[in-house]
Design a protein around this motif. Structure first.
Motif, mmCIF file in Angstrom:
data_model
loop_
_atom_site.group_PDB
_atom_site.id
_atom_site.type_symbol
_atom_site.label_atom_id
_atom_site.label_comp_id
_atom_site.label_asym_id
_atom_site.label_seq_id
_atom_site.Cartn_x
_atom_site.Cartn_y
_atom_site.Cartn_z
ATOM 1 N N ALA A 288 42.892 31.450 46.443
ATOM 2 C CA ALA A 288 42.843 32.518 45.366
ATOM 3 C C ALA A 288 41.753 33.742 46.042
ATOM 4 O O ALA A 288 40.854 33.322 46.675
ATOM 5 C CB ALA A 288 42.133 32.153 44.227
ATOM 6 N N ILE A 289 42.117 34.943 46.159
ATOM 7 C CA ILE A 289 41.589 36.144 46.736
ATOM 8 C C ILE A 289 40.594 36.608 45.412
ATOM 9 O O ILE A 289 41.061 37.346 44.557
ATOM 10 C CB ILE A 289 42.305 37.276 47.095
ATOM 11 N N PHE A 290 39.111 36.453 45.798
ATOM 12 C CA PHE A 290 38.226 37.244 44.487
ATOM 13 C C PHE A 290 37.962 38.508 45.177
ATOM 14 O O PHE A 290 37.293 38.483 46.207
ATOM 15 C CB PHE A 290 37.041 36.479 44.427
ATOM 16 N N LEU B 60 46.816 34.201 45.319
ATOM 17 C CA LEU B 60 46.527 34.523 44.215
ATOM 18 C C LEU B 60 45.257 35.396 44.080
ATOM 19 O O LEU B 60 44.632 35.216 44.637
ATOM 20 C CB LEU B 60 46.334 33.261 43.281
ATOM 21 N N PHE B 61 45.614 36.795 43.554
ATOM 22 C CA PHE B 61 44.549 37.786 43.370
ATOM 23 C C PHE B 61 43.881 37.691 41.900
ATOM 24 O O PHE B 61 44.546 37.521 40.902
ATOM 25 C CB PHE B 61 45.052 39.088 43.486
ATOM 26 N N CYS B 62 42.507 37.576 42.137
ATOM 27 C CA CYS B 62 41.575 37.811 40.985
ATOM 28 C C CYS B 62 40.744 38.867 41.196
ATOM 29 O O CYS B 62 39.874 38.595 41.723
ATOM 30 C CB CYS B 62 40.911 36.340 40.752
ATOM 31 N N LYS B 63 40.779 39.466 40.269
ATOM 32 C CA LYS B 63 39.679 40.896 40.255
ATOM 33 C C LYS B 63 38.320 40.182 39.861
ATOM 34 O O LYS B 63 38.004 39.946 38.520
ATOM 35 C CB LYS B 63 40.317 41.891 39.234
ATOM 36 N N VAL B 64 37.399 40.342 40.680
ATOM 37 C CA VAL B 64 36.178 39.959 40.327
ATOM 38 C C VAL B 64 35.086 40.546 41.030
ATOM 39 O O VAL B 64 35.052 41.199 41.941
ATOM 40 C CB VAL B 64 36.056 38.414 40.984
ATOM 41 N N ASP B 65 34.001 40.980 40.050
ATOM 42 C CA ASP B 65 32.770 41.698 40.408
ATOM 43 C C ASP B 65 31.762 40.607 40.597
ATOM 44 O O ASP B 65 31.396 40.023 39.529
ATOM 45 C CB ASP B 65 32.646 42.859 39.195
ATOM 46 N N ILE B 66 31.216 40.678 41.843
ATOM 47 C CA ILE B 66 30.280 39.473 42.075
ATOM 48 C C ILE B 66 28.938 39.870 41.241
ATOM 49 O O ILE B 66 28.090 38.813 41.352
ATOM 50 C CB ILE B 66 29.922 39.120 43.624
ATOM 51 N N LYS C 101 40.905 31.766 35.985
ATOM 52 C CA LYS C 101 42.238 31.991 36.376
ATOM 53 C C LYS C 101 42.714 31.363 37.576
ATOM 54 O O LYS C 101 43.800 30.675 37.565
ATOM 55 C CB LYS C 101 42.092 33.666 36.686
ATOM 56 N N ALA C 102 41.783 31.161 38.559
ATOM 57 C CA ALA C 102 42.361 30.394 39.919
ATOM 58 C C ALA C 102 42.407 28.906 39.566
ATOM 59 O O ALA C 102 43.504 28.561 40.140
ATOM 60 C CB ALA C 102 41.033 30.699 40.804
ATOM 61 N N ARG C 103 41.813 28.375 38.839
ATOM 62 C CA ARG C 103 41.693 27.164 38.510
ATOM 63 C C ARG C 103 42.833 26.682 37.705
ATOM 64 O O ARG C 103 43.470 25.765 37.983
ATOM 65 C CB ARG C 103 40.417 26.433 37.803
ATOM 66 N N ALA C 104 43.186 27.633 36.709
ATOM 67 C CA ALA C 104 44.390 27.424 35.946
ATOM 68 C C ALA C 104 45.519 27.427 36.671
ATOM 69 O O ALA C 104 46.579 26.999 36.249
ATOM 70 C CB ALA C 104 44.400 28.518 34.708
ATOM 71 N N THR C 105 45.563 28.257 37.523
ATOM 72 C CA THR C 105 46.854 28.707 38.620
ATOM 73 C C THR C 105 46.908 27.448 39.632
ATOM 74 O O THR C 105 48.269 27.003 39.991
ATOM 75 C CB THR C 105 46.866 29.859 38.894
#
Length: 263
Positions: free
Chosen positions: A34-36, A53-59, A71-75
């Motif tokens: 998963a790409i954050f 898998l892409f996940c839009k994340v603001d650190i 999202k990453a874990r569900a997928t």
């Protein structure tokens, strides 16, 4: 830890530079990745290209980070590898010349605090969320449940002019490694950090186009090999740390033996 198709990984900052090279290296070994990243268009394109898998994340946001992990874990299932490359920092001298007034100005407390959020606090945020999830996994060989790999910097030890925020906060990342590794040792979770020197990431390649002579001088400043680091070399070290379960609580430089003078 065997890296194969049964394993899930998360890479923050995975849409470019060191993070992207790490995503590609993990995917080449079969891992689900998963790409954050905050860059949605580029992240989605990279994910489609490499099968991630892409996940839009603001650190900087707890809510955004938690949503990304969910999202990453569900997928893809609970990650066993977390590689944290994303960063946000403000540059500037503690006190320097003000070109507008002709006098002096300082790096504001607000800019330093924002850098602290983007370097040190974000690192703890991402690492601790990953560790909480890993704690519930069944152990592998040696009782290992997961590995957390942080990105520090050679600036943590050789901070340059204008790097008071970045250098001191990356030193904080180094300081986080040992106590966090000890916190997590009974859970079978390892913690390490990589300290890259000057690497040929997109900002440096843009600089090459703007100032080829200065870029060449940077290449020549590296003792050996006399060039900037390749992101693939960073990724190679990261995958070895993930595989080698005896590497724990280490801060490892990868910099071609560069040591920066004071100026």
């Amino acid at each position: 830890m065997l890296i194969d198709s049964s394993l899930s990984a998360i890479v923050t900052g995975g849409a470019s530079g060191l993070g992207l090279a790490t995503v590609k290296a993990l995917r080449a070994l079969g891992a689900k990745v998963a790409i954050f990243d905050i860059n949605e268009d580029q992240g989605e394109a990279i994910a489609a290209e490499v099968g991630a898998l892409f996940c839009k994340v603001d650190i900087l946001s707890e809510e955004s980070a938690l949503a990304g992990f969910d999202k990453a874990r569900a997928t893809q299932g609970q990650e066993r590898i977390l590689v944290h490359c994303a960063v946000m920092s403000k540059g500037g001298k503690t006190v320097g010349k003000d070109k507008e007034s002709g006098g002096f100005k300082r790096l504001s407390t607000e800019d330093y605090a924002l850098s602290a959020q983007g370097v040190l606090v974000a690192t703890y945020r991402i690492a601790s969320i990953a560790a909480l999830g890993m704690a519930a996994l069944d152990p592998l060989d040696d009782g290992e449940r997961g590995t957390i790999i942080l990105t520090s910097s050679a600036a943590a030890q050789d901070g340059q002019v204008g790097q008071v925020a970045y250098g001191s906060l990356k030193a904080g990342v180094n300081g986080m490694v040992l106590p966090m590794a000890r916190d997590l040792m009974d859970l079978g979770i390892r913690v390490n950090a990589v300290m890259p020197g000057i690497f040929a990431t997109p900002p440096m390649l843009r600089f090459k186009d703007m100032n080829p002579a200065m870029y060449e001088s940077l290449n020549n400043s590296v003792p050996f090999p006399r060039r900037l680091g390749k992101p693939e070399e960073f990724a190679s070290l990261v995958t070895e740390i993930a595989r080698n379960s005896y590497v724990n609580a280490q801060t490892l430089r990868i910099d071609g033996a560069i040591r920066f003078p004071p100026r």
